[in-house]
Design a protein around this motif. Structure first.
Motif, PDB file in Angstrom:
ATOM      1  N   HIS A  96       0.811  -1.217   0.000  1.00  3.88           N
ATOM      2  CA  HIS A  96       0.000   0.000   0.000  1.00  3.88           C
ATOM      3  C   HIS A  96       0.847   1.271   0.000  1.00  3.88           C
ATOM      4  CE1 HIS A  96       0.774  -0.556   4.350  1.00  3.88           C
ATOM      5  NE2 HIS A  96       0.683   0.766   4.423  1.00  3.88           N
ATOM      6  N   SER A  98       3.833   3.746  -1.787  1.00  4.21           N
ATOM      7  CA  SER A  98       4.460   4.075  -3.072  1.00  4.21           C
ATOM      8  C   SER A  98       5.922   3.657  -3.069  1.00  4.21           C
ATOM      9  CB  SER A  98       4.365   5.583  -3.312  1.00  4.21           C
ATOM     10  OG  SER A  98       5.160   6.277  -2.358  1.00  4.21           O
ATOM     11  N   ALA A  99       6.543   3.705  -4.255  1.00  9.21           N
ATOM     12  CA  ALA A  99       7.978   3.439  -4.336  1.00  9.21           C
ATOM     13  C   ALA A  99       8.745   4.395  -3.426  1.00  9.21           C
ATOM     14  CB  ALA A  99       8.447   3.578  -5.786  1.00  9.21           C
ATOM     15  N   ASP A 101       7.734   5.884  -0.669  1.00  5.94           N
ATOM     16  CA  ASP A 101       7.549   5.566   0.746  1.00  5.94           C
ATOM     17  C   ASP A 101       8.210   4.256   1.140  1.00  5.94           C
ATOM     18  OD1 ASP A 101       6.146   7.906   1.348  1.00  5.94           O
ATOM     19  OD2 ASP A 101       4.237   7.040   0.739  1.00  5.94           O
ATOM     20  N   ASN A 102       8.286   3.297   0.218  1.00  2.37           N
ATOM     21  CA  ASN A 102       9.022   2.066   0.521  1.00  2.37           C
ATOM     22  C   ASN A 102      10.499   2.360   0.736  1.00  2.37           C
ATOM     23  OD1 ASN A 102       7.763  -0.826   0.389  1.00  2.37           O
ATOM     24  ND2 ASN A 102       6.583   0.376  -1.095  1.00  2.37           N
ATOM     25  N   ARG A 133       8.923   7.138 -11.273  1.00  2.31           N
ATOM     26  CA  ARG A 133       8.000   6.132 -10.728  1.00  2.31           C
ATOM     27  C   ARG A 133       7.849   6.270  -9.221  1.00  2.31           C
ATOM     28  NH1 ARG A 133       4.602   3.835 -13.360  1.00  2.31           N
ATOM     29  NH2 ARG A 133       4.997   1.596 -13.154  1.00  2.31           N
ATOM     30  N   SER A 135       5.806   7.747  -7.286  1.00  4.89           N
ATOM     31  CA  SER A 135       4.462   7.642  -6.705  1.00  4.89           C
ATOM     32  C   SER A 135       3.781   6.311  -7.009  1.00  4.89           C
ATOM     33  CB  SER A 135       3.584   8.788  -7.213  1.00  4.89           C
ATOM     34  OG  SER A 135       3.438   8.719  -8.622  1.00  4.89           O
ATOM     35  N   ALA A 136       4.431   5.447  -7.782  1.00 10.37           N
ATOM     36  CA  ALA A 136       3.820   4.172  -8.179  1.00 10.37           C
ATOM     37  C   ALA A 136       3.853   3.172  -7.026  1.00 10.37           C
ATOM     38  CB  ALA A 136       4.547   3.596  -9.387  1.00 10.37           C
ATOM     39  N   ARG A 137       2.788   2.405  -6.906  1.00 16.49           N
ATOM     40  CA  ARG A 137       2.745   1.334  -5.916  1.00 16.49           C
ATOM     41  C   ARG A 137       3.293   0.038  -6.523  1.00 16.49           C
ATOM     42  NH1 ARG A 137      -2.832   2.256  -2.375  1.00 16.49           N
ATOM     43  NH2 ARG A 137      -2.343   4.414  -1.774  1.00 16.49           N
ATOM     44  N   THR A 140       1.905  -1.908  -9.624  1.00 18.53           N
ATOM     45  CA  THR A 140       1.978  -1.302 -10.953  1.00 18.53           C
ATOM     46  C   THR A 140       3.396  -1.300 -11.515  1.00 18.53           C
ATOM     47  OG1 THR A 140       2.348   0.971 -10.161  1.00 18.53           O
ATOM     48  CG2 THR A 140       0.055   0.199 -10.296  1.00 18.53           C
ATOM     49  N   GLN A 146      10.469  -3.359  -9.346  1.00 17.33           N
ATOM     50  CA  GLN A 146      10.334  -3.712  -7.929  1.00 17.33           C
ATOM     51  C   GLN A 146      11.690  -4.077  -7.327  1.00 17.33           C
ATOM     52  OE1 GLN A 146       6.923  -6.189  -6.674  1.00 17.33           O
ATOM     53  NE2 GLN A 146       6.248  -6.102  -8.809  1.00 17.33           N
TER      54      GLN A 146
END
Length: 234
Positions: A96, A98-99, A101-102, A133, A135-137, A140, A146
């Motif tokens: 849940h 985003s890139a 935040d991870n 990218r 904001s991408a989760r 996606t 990843q």
């Protein structure tokens, strides 16, 4: 001789089963680059778990960062773990988030303010080629994207030791080369890198790296090089 990790007759078993690692006796030089190889079931992931402190040995001694871990209190382990970056085979990104935040997660856990987090995370995402990218989760992102987010998260805290479990196992050859370049770049900055892999191509593409080979839970080191590792030139 500067070492970052020392294993002294280390054994590991899970529960009451047979030992999965037996009498591991080796040293890793600070600033070195190592590939951990061996057939499936040889114990590679278990050895990595000992290195990043997800498991403690059943017997023997492990010395990490010049500290004897067998004597370390459990409450002291989080401080050791913050000095280690881990790239998991299955990425373990938080779905849940985003890139951005991870990648930011380790800095936030360490108490960094948003002002302190923003710049380094943006810079790290650009370094792994994912600035657009942020904001991408995870759902996606492609497998290669990843993996790069996972690498960025592992190195954002500038770890002294970076451990990667099959980091090229789920990507194509071009992406494997890119990931290898990221890992070797971290090594040039002084990070000790240990990569578990079946990929003979990335091993051949990394001259100067040393091999740690496991077979049936035993270290195969006929030259003794892992017992007396050279200090990496910087």
């Amino acid at each position: 001789m500067a070492t970052i990790a020392e294993f002294d007759r280390v054994g590991l078993r899970y529960g009451t089963g047979a030992e999965v690692l037996r009498d591991l006796d080796f040293r890793l030089a600070r600033g070195g680059f190592y590939f951990l190889t061996g057939p499936s079931g040889a114990g590679k992931t278990s050895l990595l778990k000992l290195l990043y402190l997800a498991q403690r040995p059943t017997r023997g001694r492990i010395r990490l960062f010049d500290e004897e871990l067998s004597e370390a209190d459990r409450d002291a382990l989080p401080a050791f773990r913050r000095r280690i970056g881990v790239v998991f085979q299955d990425f373990r990104l938080i779905r849940h988030l985003s890139a951005f935040d991870n990648v930011a997660l380790p800095l936030r856990i360490a108490g960094g303010s948003e002002q302190e987090v923003e710049g380094p995370v943006r810079e790290m995402l650009a370094w792994v080629g994912l600035a657009d990218r942020a904001s991408a989760r995870p759902a996606t992102l492609s497998g290669g994207e990843q993996q790069r987010v996972a690498i960025a998260r592992a190195v954002i805290g500038r770890p002294e030791l970076l451990v990667a479990d099959e980091p090229t196992g789920n990507v194509d050859a071009a992406m494997a080369t890119r990931i290898l370049h990221l890992l070797t770049a971290m090594n040039r900055l002084g990070t000790t890198v240990v990569v578990a892999t079946h990929d003979l191509g990335i091993i051949a593409a990394t001259p100067g790296a040393q091999l740690i080979r496991l077979e049936n839970g035993n270290l195969v080191d006929p030259t003794g090089a892992l017992r007396n590792p050279p200090v990496a030139a910087r």
